[in-house]
Design an enzyme around this catalytic site. Structure first.
Site, mmCIF file in Angstrom:
data_model
loop_
_atom_site.group_PDB
_atom_site.id
_atom_site.type_symbol
_atom_site.label_atom_id
_atom_site.label_comp_id
_atom_site.label_asym_id
_atom_site.label_seq_id
_atom_site.Cartn_x
_atom_site.Cartn_y
_atom_site.Cartn_z
ATOM 1 N N ASP A 14 0.813 -1.225 0.000
ATOM 2 C CA ASP A 14 0.000 0.000 0.000
ATOM 3 C C ASP A 14 0.845 1.274 0.000
ATOM 4 O O ASP A 14 0.625 2.168 -0.816
ATOM 5 C CB ASP A 14 -0.940 0.026 1.217
ATOM 6 C CG ASP A 14 -1.996 -1.069 1.140
ATOM 7 O OD1 ASP A 14 -2.319 -1.505 0.020
ATOM 8 O OD2 ASP A 14 -2.484 -1.488 2.206
ATOM 9 N N ARG A 94 0.086 3.746 16.628
ATOM 10 C CA ARG A 94 -0.282 4.745 15.613
ATOM 11 C C ARG A 94 -0.092 6.197 16.059
ATOM 12 O O ARG A 94 0.444 7.005 15.293
ATOM 13 C CB ARG A 94 -1.720 4.527 15.120
ATOM 14 C CG ARG A 94 -1.905 3.263 14.298
ATOM 15 C CD ARG A 94 -1.027 3.210 13.078
ATOM 16 N NE ARG A 94 -1.304 2.023 12.280
ATOM 17 C CZ ARG A 94 -0.394 1.299 11.667
ATOM 18 N NH1 ARG A 94 0.891 1.634 11.763
ATOM 19 N NH2 ARG A 94 -0.724 0.254 10.953
ATOM 20 N N ASP A 123 -7.034 2.472 11.246
ATOM 21 C CA ASP A 123 -5.783 3.238 11.250
ATOM 22 C C ASP A 123 -5.922 4.627 10.650
ATOM 23 O O ASP A 123 -5.278 5.573 11.096
ATOM 24 C CB ASP A 123 -4.674 2.432 10.564
ATOM 25 C CG ASP A 123 -4.221 1.274 11.444
ATOM 26 O OD1 ASP A 123 -4.328 1.401 12.677
ATOM 27 O OD2 ASP A 123 -3.772 0.242 10.910
ATOM 28 N N SER A 172 -2.000 -9.075 5.186
ATOM 29 C CA SER A 172 -1.616 -7.734 5.599
ATOM 30 C C SER A 172 -1.153 -7.848 7.052
ATOM 31 O O SER A 172 -1.888 -8.318 7.911
ATOM 32 C CB SER A 172 -2.825 -6.815 5.474
ATOM 33 O OG SER A 172 -2.587 -5.645 6.209
HETATM 34 N N1 ARG Z 1 -7.341 -4.803 13.909
HETATM 35 C C1 ARG Z 1 -6.215 -4.216 14.527
HETATM 36 C C2 ARG Z 1 -6.462 -2.806 14.865
HETATM 37 O O1 ARG Z 1 -7.268 -2.155 14.263
HETATM 38 C C3 ARG Z 1 -4.950 -4.375 13.737
HETATM 39 C C4 ARG Z 1 -4.935 -3.779 12.369
HETATM 40 C C5 ARG Z 1 -3.556 -3.916 11.840
HETATM 41 N N2 ARG Z 1 -3.430 -3.964 10.432
HETATM 42 C C6 ARG Z 1 -3.034 -5.024 9.718
HETATM 43 N N3 ARG Z 1 -2.737 -4.793 8.534
HETATM 44 N N4 ARG Z 1 -2.932 -6.231 10.202
HETATM 45 O O2 ARG Z 1 -5.864 -2.311 15.774
#
Ligand code: ARG
Length: 395
Positions: A14, A94, A123, A172
């Site tokens: 990405d 984040r 995110d 991912s």
């Molecule tokens: N679901 C988790 C969150 O929103 C992890 C997301 C992480 N992204 C990934 N590409 N695995 O905090």
């Protein structure tokens, strides 16, 4: 004047796609990729270095691993931070990443900030909760163009971006020192069992050593400070517990999760240190807290975790809750022994100078709070206990 944009960069599919898009579709002359080290494995950092080199970009590397563990993860241990039952990792990292990107954008006189998040996940919200403090343009190419993985792969081929490795690995993945999350690919079918190859930090519980291992964790005011008698700095400590607990298959988690927007996601996690340290920390609290503190803190923890999950760490309530958590941790000093065994963590012993517990013998000691207790004092209490139920006409 060169028009610059700062891109939160990982070197994955990405964020790689974002680079030519920011130039071609959004009219930026210079893309400044920023990778923030939040204790992700060296391979992940390497991916960012290699990709930046391939794209001939001047990568900015920020080492925020100490900051991340000390300012986000240790407080999260003290708050028993967990969302729908799992220790939060991505959401804790984040805001740290977002703050560094914003700082660099301001230093560089950039006009925009970009991320590679989709419009479906959490995110985007976590980045922008921080970024929208500024007036910079916020660009989310994935979200704005509704891009699919297939389209992105094709776009990379057209732009001579080498995506071979990405094509083989359809997941991912997001990692930091506290947690590794895997989603997408065949995992999108919640009925499919995760293949063993999605796991990298944990031995399969089936293959973990039969005898298991007992580990002693020492806490000072709610922060883990030593393992098996050896004092360790926060980042080292978490990495060490990841290695030890991971080798016993501890910390795997396969769950359905409710994202902030309301969409559910099937998520597979590995977080051996988090599982171990949170279990030990909670246990220590149960030794040193009054039952009222224990009960009240659960509500605080849920609220704290919901805000942290949403990336709302600048919400005033979050600061208030944090102050409560800080004050509660004053007594949380002591050590907890846990047995790691084939995927499980079991507390097998705990002690603290602040224990609100006196064993049978101790209670006969001079100066003990329970000294003056005479069992027959309980008779009066028991006469009142349940009185309203007895007055109700049940029989
Ligand atoms: N679901 C988790 C969150 O929103 C992890 C997301 C992480 N992204 C990934 N590409 N695995 O905090």
């Amino acid at each position: 004047m060169t028009k610059k944009v700062v891109l939160a960069f990982s070197g994955g599919l990405d964020t790689s796609v974002c680079v030519p898009m920011l130039q071609e579709e959004y009219g930026y002359d210079e893309v400044i990729p920023v990778v923030v080290d939040v204790g992700q494995p060296e391979d992940d950092m390497q991916e960012a270095y290699d990709r930046a080199e391939e794209l001939e970009l001047d990568l900015r590397v920020v080492d925020a691993s100490e900051e991340f563990v000390e300012e986000m993860i240790y407080p999260s241990i003290q708050a028993n931070g967990s969302y729908e039952g799992y220790p939060m990792g991505t959401s804790m990292a984040r805001p740290v990443i977002a703050r560094h990107c914003l700082r660099i954008a301001e230093e560089e006189g950039a006009e925009g900030l970009a991320h590679g998040c989709t419009g479906k996940g959490n995110d985007q919200l976590r980045f922008e909760a921080v970024w929208r403090r500024s007036d910079l343009e916020i660009i989310a190419p994935m979200r704005e163009h509704n891009l699919t993985r297939e389209w992105e792969l094709e776009y990379c081929r057209e732009h001579d971006i080498d995506v071979e490795a990405t094509e083989e690995e359809p997941w991912s993945i997001d990692s930091n020192v506290w947690s590794r999350s895997v989603e997408g690919g065949e995992l999108e079918d919640p009925a499919t069992e995760p293949p063993e190859e999605v796991f990298e930090w944990t031995t399969s519980p089936d293959d973990a050593p039969d005898g298991g291992q007992t580990v002693e964790i020492e806490f000072e005011e709610g922060e883990p400070v030593a393992v098996d008698g050896e004092e360790l700095a926060p980042v080292e400590l978490v990495k060490h517990v990841n290695d030890v607990a991971g080798s016993h298959g501890v910390g795997r988690n396969d769950m359905m999760e409710d994202r902030v927007l309301g969409l559910k996601v099937r998520e597979v996690y590995e977080h051996p240190a988090a599982t171990t340290l949170l279990k030990a920390h909670r246990d220590l609290e149960s030794l040193v807290f009054t039952r009222r503190q224990l009960k009240h803190k659960q509500g605080i923890e849920t609220e704290w975790s919901d805000l942290a999950y949403a990336g709302l760490v600048d919400e005033p309530l979050f600061h208030d809750l944090q102050a409560y958590v800080d004050s509660s941790q004053e007594q949380v000093t002591g050590s907890v022994r846990v047995k790691l065994h084939k995927g499980s963590v079991r507390v097998v012993g705990r002690e603290s100078p602040h224990a609100l517990y006196e064993g049978g013998m101790v209670s006969f000691d001079e100066g003990s709070v329970t000294d003056s207790i005479d069992q027959t004092d309980a008779v009066g209490f028991s006469k009142y206990h349940g009185i309203q139920g007895r007055m109700r006409d049940w029989y």
